[in-house]
Motif scaffolding. Structure first.
Motif, short mmCIF file in Angstrom:
data_model
loop_
_atom_site.label_atom_id
_atom_site.label_comp_id
_atom_site.label_asym_id
_atom_site.label_seq_id
_atom_site.Cartn_x
_atom_site.Cartn_y
_atom_site.Cartn_z
N SER A 143 -17.12 -4.12 -1.45
CA SER A 143 -17.36 -4.87 -0.21
C SER A 143 -16.14 -5.75 0.07
CB SER A 143 -18.63 -5.72 -0.34
OG SER A 143 -19.76 -4.91 -0.56
N ILE A 144 -15.12 -5.17 0.66
CA ILE A 144 -13.90 -5.90 0.99
C ILE A 144 -13.51 -5.59 2.43
CG2 ILE A 144 -13.01 -6.09 -1.36
CD1 ILE A 144 -11.37 -3.60 -0.91
N PRO A 145 -12.99 -6.58 3.15
CA PRO A 145 -12.59 -6.36 4.55
C PRO A 145 -11.50 -5.29 4.64
CG PRO A 145 -12.63 -8.71 4.00
CD PRO A 145 -12.76 -7.97 2.71
N GLY A 146 -11.64 -4.44 5.64
CA GLY A 146 -10.62 -3.43 5.89
C GLY A 146 -10.48 -2.40 4.78
N LYS A 147 -11.58 -2.14 4.07
CA LYS A 147 -11.46 -1.27 2.90
C LYS A 147 -11.07 0.17 3.25
CE LYS A 147 -16.42 -0.23 2.37
NZ LYS A 147 -17.56 -0.36 1.42
N TYR A 148 -11.47 0.64 4.41
CA TYR A 148 -11.14 2.02 4.74
C TYR A 148 -9.68 2.18 5.14
CZ TYR A 148 -16.11 2.75 4.26
OH TYR A 148 -17.39 2.81 3.75
N ALA A 149 -9.12 1.14 5.75
CA ALA A 149 -7.68 1.15 6.04
C ALA A 149 -6.90 1.08 4.73
CB ALA A 149 -7.31 -0.02 6.94
N LEU A 150 -7.39 0.25 3.81
CA LEU A 150 -6.75 0.14 2.50
C LEU A 150 -6.88 1.46 1.73
CD1 LEU A 150 -5.39 -1.43 0.24
CD2 LEU A 150 -7.66 -2.33 -0.41
N GLU A 151 -8.02 2.09 1.84
CA GLU A 151 -8.24 3.38 1.18
C GLU A 151 -7.23 4.41 1.67
OE1 GLU A 151 -11.65 6.46 2.03
OE2 GLU A 151 -12.42 4.90 0.69
N LYS A 152 -7.02 4.43 2.98
CA LYS A 152 -6.05 5.37 3.56
C LYS A 152 -4.65 5.08 3.06
CE LYS A 152 -4.50 7.22 8.01
NZ LYS A 152 -4.67 7.16 9.50
N LEU A 153 -4.32 3.80 2.97
CA LEU A 153 -2.99 3.41 2.48
C LEU A 153 -2.80 3.83 1.03
CD1 LEU A 153 -0.30 1.89 2.83
CD2 LEU A 153 -1.50 -0.20 2.15
N LEU A 154 -3.81 3.58 0.20
CA LEU A 154 -3.71 3.95 -1.21
C LEU A 154 -3.47 5.45 -1.38
CD1 LEU A 154 -6.62 1.83 -2.79
CD2 LEU A 154 -4.16 1.42 -3.01
N ASN A 155 -4.18 6.24 -0.58
CA ASN A 155 -4.04 7.69 -0.71
C ASN A 155 -2.75 8.21 -0.10
OD1 ASN A 155 -6.49 8.58 -2.10
ND2 ASN A 155 -7.57 7.71 -0.35
N THR A 156 -2.07 7.35 0.67
CA THR A 156 -0.78 7.73 1.24
C THR A 156 0.37 7.44 0.28
OG1 THR A 156 -1.57 7.34 3.50
CG2 THR A 156 0.82 7.36 3.17
N VAL A 157 0.31 6.28 -0.37
CA VAL A 157 1.46 5.82 -1.16
C VAL A 157 1.33 6.09 -2.66
CG1 VAL A 157 1.95 4.03 0.54
CG2 VAL A 157 0.56 3.46 -1.47
#
Length: 282
Positions: A143-157
């Motif tokens: 439960s963290i703000p913007g987790k799906y944007a962060l998820e996308k970033l993690l899977n990119t970098v």
């Protein structure tokens, strides 16, 4: 042989009561995990049964998240803490129903003592659609703000995730019937390997993977039978299985399974009446 039914429920307490009544047996106990998002008071009537216990540590369960696994583990830990020497632990949902009588079920499991009944396929071979679950980062558990944007970033970098402890991933249906010794092994393993717990907390649909994977990579593997003893109809192609009706009677009768899902006693009670009359007596 003592049998513990661990039931994960979130709604329809009357249907859950009917399930418990259908499975009543002198050597059966029921441990009920009620989703913490649900008012427990609606389920208090279940305590009229001498052998029903609510799992005290309740989780807010979310589809696809580790919370489903944690709810199951909480039930496991309470069953272990009871000190009762159960032969098998049977994981059910509140929408399951037996196809055979309690006597038949207990006799069957006693004769199969030591067998682990679970559905499992190799993620890297037969179930390749599940590869992204274990290779990519998933933050659905957090439960963290913007987790799906962060998820996308993690899977990119970041590079693809690696299997912890060199585990071979297998899985499929989350519902199973396994021995008490296997349950104790799972609980102990996850406590002793926090890196594995962390990995699975970043895995989507982990409830369909973690339990099979842990036993498959253990000394329990030779005892695993690729059959979870359940009839489940996925023919509608939806995220959840078909709700069974009287039209499914012939298929249920010929399935050879001990349980089926899913049922709805509000909209389709007739099929449950048929099961009570024709199947639970054998």
């Amino acid at each position: 042989m003592k049998l513990a039914h661990l039931i994960l429920a979130h709604a329809q307490p009357d249907q859950l009561d009917r399930l418990i009544q259908a499975l009543q047996h002198p050597d059966a106990d029921f441990y009920i995990h009620v989703d913490r998002k649900t008012d427990l008071e609606a389920f208090r009537n279940l305590l009229k049964h001498r052998n029903v216990y609510f799992v005290k540590k309740r989780e807010k369960v979310y589809w696809g998240a580790y919370s489903m696994v944690q709810a199951t583990l909480n039930g496991f830990e309470e069953i272990i803490a009871s000190g009762v020497p159960y032969g098998y632990i049977n994981l059910l949902s509140g929408q399951d129903y037996p196809l055979k009588s309690p006597d038949f079920i207990h006799d069957f499991l006693e004769k199969q003592a030591g067998t682990q009944f679970m559905d499992y396929l190799s993620v890297m071979k037969e179930w390749q659609e599940a590869i992204p679950r274990v290779k990519k980062y998933h933050l659905i558990h957090y439960s963290i703000p913007g987790k799906y944007a962060l998820e996308k970033l993690l899977n990119t970098v970041l590079p693809e995730r690696k299997s912890p402890e060199k585990l071979t991933f297998v899985g499929r249906s989350q519902w199973f019937t396994i021995t008490f010794e296997a349950v104790k092994y799972i609980v102990r393993y996850l406590k002793e390997h926090p890196n594995v717990s962390r990995f699975f907390k970043m895995t989507w649909g982990v409830d369909e993977l973690v339990f099979q994977t842990l036993l498959y990579n253990s000394a329990f593997k030779p005892a695993m039978r690729n059959d979870n003893l359940r009839y489940i109809d996925w023919s509608e192609g939806k995220a959840s299985p078909k709700t069974l009706t009287v039209a499914d009677e012939a298929l249920l009768r010929s399935s050879g399974k001990l349980f089926a899902r899913k049922f709805n006693s509000t909209t389709e009670p007739e099929i449950m009446d048929i099961l009570d009359a024709k199947f639970l007596t054998v």
